[in-house]
Scaffold this motif. Structure first.
Motif, PDB file in Angstrom:
ATOM      1  N   GLU A 168       0.815  -1.218   0.000  1.00 25.10           N
ATOM      2  CA  GLU A 168       0.000   0.000   0.000  1.00 25.10           C
ATOM      3  C   GLU A 168       0.845   1.262   0.000  1.00 25.10           C
ATOM      4  O   GLU A 168       0.308   2.371   0.073  1.00 25.10           O
ATOM      5  N   GLY A 169       2.164   1.105  -0.066  1.00 26.58           N
ATOM      6  CA  GLY A 169       3.051   2.257  -0.094  1.00 26.58           C
ATOM      7  C   GLY A 169       3.447   2.719   1.293  1.00 26.58           C
ATOM      8  O   GLY A 169       2.705   2.581   2.268  1.00 26.58           O
ATOM      9  N   VAL A 170       4.649   3.287   1.404  1.00 21.08           N
ATOM     10  CA  VAL A 170       5.185   3.784   2.665  1.00 21.08           C
ATOM     11  C   VAL A 170       4.733   5.222   2.878  1.00 21.08           C
ATOM     12  O   VAL A 170       4.842   6.061   1.977  1.00 21.08           O
ATOM     13  N   PHE A 175      15.159   4.961   9.889  1.00 23.74           N
ATOM     14  CA  PHE A 175      16.100   3.919  10.275  1.00 23.74           C
ATOM     15  C   PHE A 175      16.441   4.072  11.753  1.00 23.74           C
ATOM     16  O   PHE A 175      16.528   5.186  12.281  1.00 23.74           O
ATOM     17  N   SER A 176      16.628   2.953  12.440  1.00 23.87           N
ATOM     18  CA  SER A 176      17.009   2.988  13.849  1.00 23.87           C
ATOM     19  C   SER A 176      18.389   3.611  13.987  1.00 23.87           C
ATOM     20  O   SER A 176      19.197   3.591  13.044  1.00 23.87           O
ATOM     21  N   PRO A 177      18.715   4.176  15.156  1.00 20.23           N
ATOM     22  CA  PRO A 177      20.018   4.833  15.343  1.00 20.23           C
ATOM     23  C   PRO A 177      21.215   3.946  15.049  1.00 20.23           C
ATOM     24  O   PRO A 177      22.269   4.449  14.651  1.00 20.23           O
ATOM     25  N   ASP A 178      21.087   2.618  15.246  1.00 19.04           N
ATOM     26  CA  ASP A 178      22.210   1.736  14.932  1.00 19.04           C
ATOM     27  C   ASP A 178      22.139   1.201  13.501  1.00 19.04           C
ATOM     28  O   ASP A 178      22.989   0.406  13.081  1.00 19.04           O
ATOM     29  N   GLY A 179      21.140   1.632  12.751  1.00 18.34           N
ATOM     30  CA  GLY A 179      21.016   1.248  11.349  1.00 18.34           C
ATOM     31  C   GLY A 179      20.533  -0.161  11.103  1.00 18.34           C
ATOM     32  O   GLY A 179      20.481  -0.604   9.956  1.00 18.34           O
ATOM     33  N   LEU A 182      14.476  -0.801  10.043  1.00 15.73           N
ATOM     34  CA  LEU A 182      13.762   0.249   9.323  1.00 15.73           C
ATOM     35  C   LEU A 182      12.310   0.224   9.784  1.00 15.73           C
ATOM     36  O   LEU A 182      11.616  -0.791   9.637  1.00 15.73           O
ATOM     37  N   ALA A 183      11.853   1.317  10.366  1.00 15.54           N
ATOM     38  CA  ALA A 183      10.453   1.441  10.762  1.00 15.54           C
ATOM     39  C   ALA A 183       9.719   2.285   9.723  1.00 15.54           C
ATOM     40  O   ALA A 183      10.272   3.257   9.207  1.00 15.54           O
ATOM     41  N   TYR A 184       8.486   1.898   9.422  1.00 14.77           N
ATOM     42  CA  TYR A 184       7.694   2.693   8.488  1.00 14.77           C
ATOM     43  C   TYR A 184       6.213   2.475   8.768  1.00 14.77           C
ATOM     44  O   TYR A 184       5.813   1.514   9.446  1.00 14.77           O
ATOM     45  N   TRP A 217       5.227  -0.687  10.919  1.00  9.88           N
ATOM     46  CA  TRP A 217       5.937  -1.907  10.543  1.00  9.88           C
ATOM     47  C   TRP A 217       7.424  -1.712  10.843  1.00  9.88           C
ATOM     48  O   TRP A 217       7.950  -0.601  10.728  1.00  9.88           O
ATOM     49  N   VAL A 218       8.086  -2.777  11.210  1.00 13.16           N
ATOM     50  CA  VAL A 218       9.528  -2.746  11.429  1.00 13.16           C
ATOM     51  C   VAL A 218      10.161  -3.842  10.592  1.00 13.16           C
ATOM     52  O   VAL A 218       9.764  -5.016  10.661  1.00 13.16           O
ATOM     53  N   LYS A 219      11.135  -3.456   9.796  1.00 18.01           N
ATOM     54  CA  LYS A 219      11.829  -4.382   8.908  1.00 18.01           C
ATOM     55  C   LYS A 219      13.193  -4.724   9.497  1.00 18.01           C
ATOM     56  O   LYS A 219      13.991  -3.847   9.807  1.00 18.01           O
ATOM     57  N   ASP A 220      13.434  -6.018   9.670  1.00 19.32           N
ATOM     58  CA  ASP A 220      14.715  -6.537  10.164  1.00 19.32           C
ATOM     59  C   ASP A 220      15.218  -7.517   9.125  1.00 19.32           C
ATOM     60  O   ASP A 220      14.544  -8.515   8.838  1.00 19.32           O
ATOM     61  N   ASP A 221      16.385  -7.272   8.563  1.00 19.20           N
ATOM     62  CA  ASP A 221      16.878  -8.054   7.425  1.00 19.20           C
ATOM     63  C   ASP A 221      15.872  -7.908   6.280  1.00 19.20           C
ATOM     64  O   ASP A 221      15.613  -6.813   5.833  1.00 19.20           O
ATOM     65  N   ASP A 222      15.258  -9.018   5.850  1.00 19.50           N
ATOM     66  CA  ASP A 222      14.345  -8.936   4.715  1.00 19.50           C
ATOM     67  C   ASP A 222      12.890  -9.152   5.101  1.00 19.50           C
ATOM     68  O   ASP A 222      12.035  -9.305   4.228  1.00 19.50           O
ATOM     69  N   VAL A 223      12.574  -9.181   6.380  1.00 23.64           N
ATOM     70  CA  VAL A 223      11.218  -9.468   6.829  1.00 23.64           C
ATOM     71  C   VAL A 223      10.632  -8.259   7.543  1.00 23.64           C
ATOM     72  O   VAL A 223      11.255  -7.684   8.436  1.00 23.64           O
ATOM     73  N   SER A 224       9.417  -7.870   7.154  1.00 24.23           N
ATOM     74  CA  SER A 224       8.705  -6.776   7.803  1.00 24.23           C
ATOM     75  C   SER A 224       7.576  -7.333   8.654  1.00 24.23           C
ATOM     76  O   SER A 224       6.875  -8.261   8.241  1.00 24.23           O
ATOM     77  N   GLU A 225       7.402  -6.770   9.837  1.00 28.63           N
ATOM     78  CA  GLU A 225       6.343  -7.200  10.740  1.00 28.63           C
ATOM     79  C   GLU A 225       5.545  -5.992  11.217  1.00 28.63           C
ATOM     80  O   GLU A 225       6.118  -4.939  11.512  1.00 28.63           O
TER      81      GLU A 225
END
Length: 691
Positions: A168-170, A175-179, A182-184, A217-225
């Motif tokens: 549905e688009g961002v 990005f978190s402070p430690d990189g 990715l939150a969106y 949503w928070v993306k860690d590696d290649d998975v968003s939750e």
């Protein structure tokens, strides 16, 4: 937590079209110490000036519709790179649509100005990726997808990577402070069975049944939750320094009314998805920011639920929930942007009257020290390097719209970096200044006046009043010309132009913004009448030749002027204006915000004043010609407000005209419509004010 979809954080296999990214050092002009770059800049500037509207020494509607405007500016921690977005209007021969948003990089050491995203693509929300020499941004690319996604490029504007594939688009991202994360935010999709029905034509909008929440949503590696519940909407969020917690501003409703009036600041732990209250607030909330050590949290919010602006500075010790208002009680200003200098000090940018200022205040409260501002440079935010001495900002002045500037707190000096509207160098603008006068009860009122180029104090000039909207808007003494408020265009055509900051305006603290409560259209409008009298007394205008044109609440002022105060106004123009307070409350998307923060009164608590302060209630005693204009897709002020006003005017045989702009929301987004409206303003005023 809800399992989501996979995203690929790798570069797409694609060509390198120039409108997506690419090195371009000769577009907007950049100040630099590089001799080679300066030489090329000089040549390009000369070419631009020779082909621009230099022959037209006066600003016209086409010029205004073609202005390029710098938006967000972000400076890298090392102070060597900055990125900025710029609004680029469509050309006359392009298809109908809104402006483009281009993204550019400036290497401050070399002076290179690098095109990253260019039309017909659009980019927004540039942000440096922590711990990486990369710039992230949200992009819409018509060649590949319509839904905005998160991308990043390196310092050369190359090596583009796509970080999300959100169906549905961002909407917003960080990005978190430690990189590492990715939150969106993304709006929920229609359930599959509902989407199938909608595709078959069953696309009715049913109140209370068709809400789609925006989730974090928070993306860690290649998975968003998905990290927030499916019955909660997230409007804003901010990472804590530990990269494990986020402050999230949420509501249980999905409308703008909910966002402005009923949001809560919660704390989300991404390890277990737990949500808890972070800070108490009421009413409107704006900028949120964690202290560097993560022990404190600061934000801008309203003084009370009926404060029209989030203009007080609050600090909460994490875990205490209670928020302390540290805004100096005697401070007359409206903070709009907030950041931590260190764990004990906050900095903020504020509107102060018709100017702006950057100030610093101890977290314990006390005096707010002015660091920079209060002069011709107008800025509404700032982006600092790691030294906290150098910052970048979009800055406008009386002689140009927003451009990229560097500010230096060591010497208090500004350096302008971009020149996106060079043709203005060949345009003669009217003199502009801030004036003040007394309201009906002796209250000090300010306004910004623009004079014709050949102005002499002989009392012969017609007056055009351009009241801002809100009513909590503010007229600023910087660049003051845009399609719905064409101040310099009117001055060019012989008008003295007044943009008044009547009581209820921002820029002077909560007390002033709340000074029109339960009296909309009362003393606040008499503030404007007193401004007319002042300019007439000073020999600047002919009080028999006064026109008024405003948008939204400014449109209400115009309709009110042309009906209730018809004897004082020769002509009125209302765009997206209110005409009937009772029917407005039944059709707007912000009934709570309008009632609580502006009226401080529900219409059914006092129907009499709501009707008495409605322009349509005073048409029978009016004879002022009123041009009525509106966007057909306006949800804020329903088009029925203008249709109703126009029809009542016609029934009472008062000169009027109704102009509806297809596809337009609460404003004008298309080039042809902008030009058309400005030309109509000039024609209406020339016909009924000058003559």
């Amino acid at each position: 937590m809800t399992k989501g979809y996979n995203t690929i954080g790798q570069p797409e296999l694609r060509s390198n079209p120039q409108h997506i990214y690419g090195r371009n050092t000769h577009r907007s002009g950049v100040k630099t110490t590089s001799a080679q770059f300066l030489a090329s800049l000089t040549l390009v500037t000369a070419l631009l000036i020779s082909t621009a509207t230099v022959a037209s020494a006066q600003l016209n509607p086409e010029d205004v519709a073609g202005l390029k405007l710098v938006n967000s500016v972000v400076l890298h921690d090392d102070g060597e790179m900055l990125a900025y977005t710029i609004t680029v209007p469509r050309e006359a021969d392009e298809s109908v649509g809104g402006d483009y948003q281009e993204l550019r990089l400036i290497d401050l050491s070399s002076g290179d100005d690098i095109g990253v995203v260019e039309a017909p693509s659009s980019a927004a929300a540039p942000a440096w990726v922590p711990g990486q020499d990369r710039l992230a941004f949200r992009m819409t690319d018509p060649d590949y997808h319509d839904a905005p996604q998160v991308y990043s490029v390196d310092f050369e504007g190359e090596d583009i990577k796509k970080h999300t594939s959100a169906p549905e688009g961002v909407m917003n991202f960080s990005f978190s402070p430690d990189g590492s994360h990715l939150a969106y935010t993304m709006r929920d999709a229609w359930p599959e069975e509902v989407q199938e029905r909608r595709d078959q034509g069953y696309d009715m909008d049913v109140s209370g049944e068709d809400e789609r929440h925006v989730r974090l949503w928070v993306k860690d590696d290649d998975v968003s939750e998905a990290m927030t519940p499916d019955d909660m909407t997230v409007w804003d969020f901010e990472w804590a320094p530990d990269s494990r917690r986020l402050a999230v501003r949420t509501t249980y409703g999905t409308g703008l009314d909910d966002e402005m009036m009923f949001s809560e600041i919660m704390m989300l732990d991404i390890r277990d998805g737990e949500l808890e209250l972070l800070a108490e607030s009421q009413g409107k909330v704006a900028t949120m920011t964690w202290s560097p050590d993560g022990s404190k949290f600061a934000f801008l919010a309203a003084k009370a639920i009926n404060d029209p602006l989030p203009q007080r500075i609050y600090v909460t010790r994490v875990g205490d929930y209670v928020s302390d208002d540290i805004t100096p009680e005697d401070y007359e200003g409206t903070p709009e942007w907030l950041v931590w200098k260190d764990d004990q000090t906050l900095r903020f940018v504020a509107l102060e009257g018709t100017k702006t200022g950057l100030r610093e205040i101890p977290v314990s409260g006390g005096e707010a020290e002015l660091l920079m501002g209060g002069d011709l440079e107008i800025f509404r935010s700032a982006s600092f390097d790691s030294s906290h001495e150098l910052f970048a900002a979009p800055v406008d002045r009386r002689d140009h719209p927003p451009e990229v500037y560097l500010g230096n707190l060591r010497d208090g000096e500004w350096e302008r970096l971009t020149y996106n509207n060079d043709f203005l160098d060949g345009v003669t603008l009217g003199r502009q200044e801030t004036i003040s006068w007394y309201g009906p009860d002796g209250l000090d009122i300010e306004g910004v006046v623009t004079y014709p180029q050949d102005f002499e104090e002989d009392g012969a000039y017609p007056l055009a009043i351009l009241p801002h909207g809100g009513p909590e808007g503010t007229s600023i003494d910087g660049w003051n010309t845009r399609p719905l408020y064409p101040a310099q265009v009117l001055a060019t055509n012989g008008y003295v132009v007044l943009k008044p900051n009547y009581r209820g305006s921002g820029g002077r603290g909560s007390w002033f913004t709340m000074a029109n409560h339960r009296d909309l259209g009362g003393r606040e409008f008499k503030d404007v009448i007193k401004g007319i009298d002042y300019l007439a007394y000073e020999g600047a205008i002919d009080p028999g030749k006064v026109g008024i044109s405003g948008t939204s609440y400014g449109g209400y002022f115009s309709a009110w002027a042309g009906t209730r105060y018809s004897d004082r106004f020769a002509a009125a123009i209302t765009f997206a204006g209110l005409s009937n307070w009772i029917s407005f409350m039944g059709t707007t998307d912000i009934p709570h915000e309008m009632s609580i923060t502006h009226w401080d009164l529900w219409w059914f608590e006092n129907e009499g004043i709501n009707w008495d302060r409605s322009p349509v209630a005073h048409i029978r005693g009016a004879d002022t010609p009123i041009l009525v204009a509106h966007g057909s897709a306006d949800d804020r002020v329903h088009p029925e407000q203008s249709i109703q006003l126009h029809q009542f005017l016609e029934l009472n045989e008062i000169t009027t005209q109704l102009v509806m702009y297809p596809r337009q929301p609460h404003g004008l987004t298309e080039r042809a419509h902008r030009i058309d409206f400005m030309e109509r303003v000039l024609d209406w005023f020339d016909r009924y004010v000058k003559d």
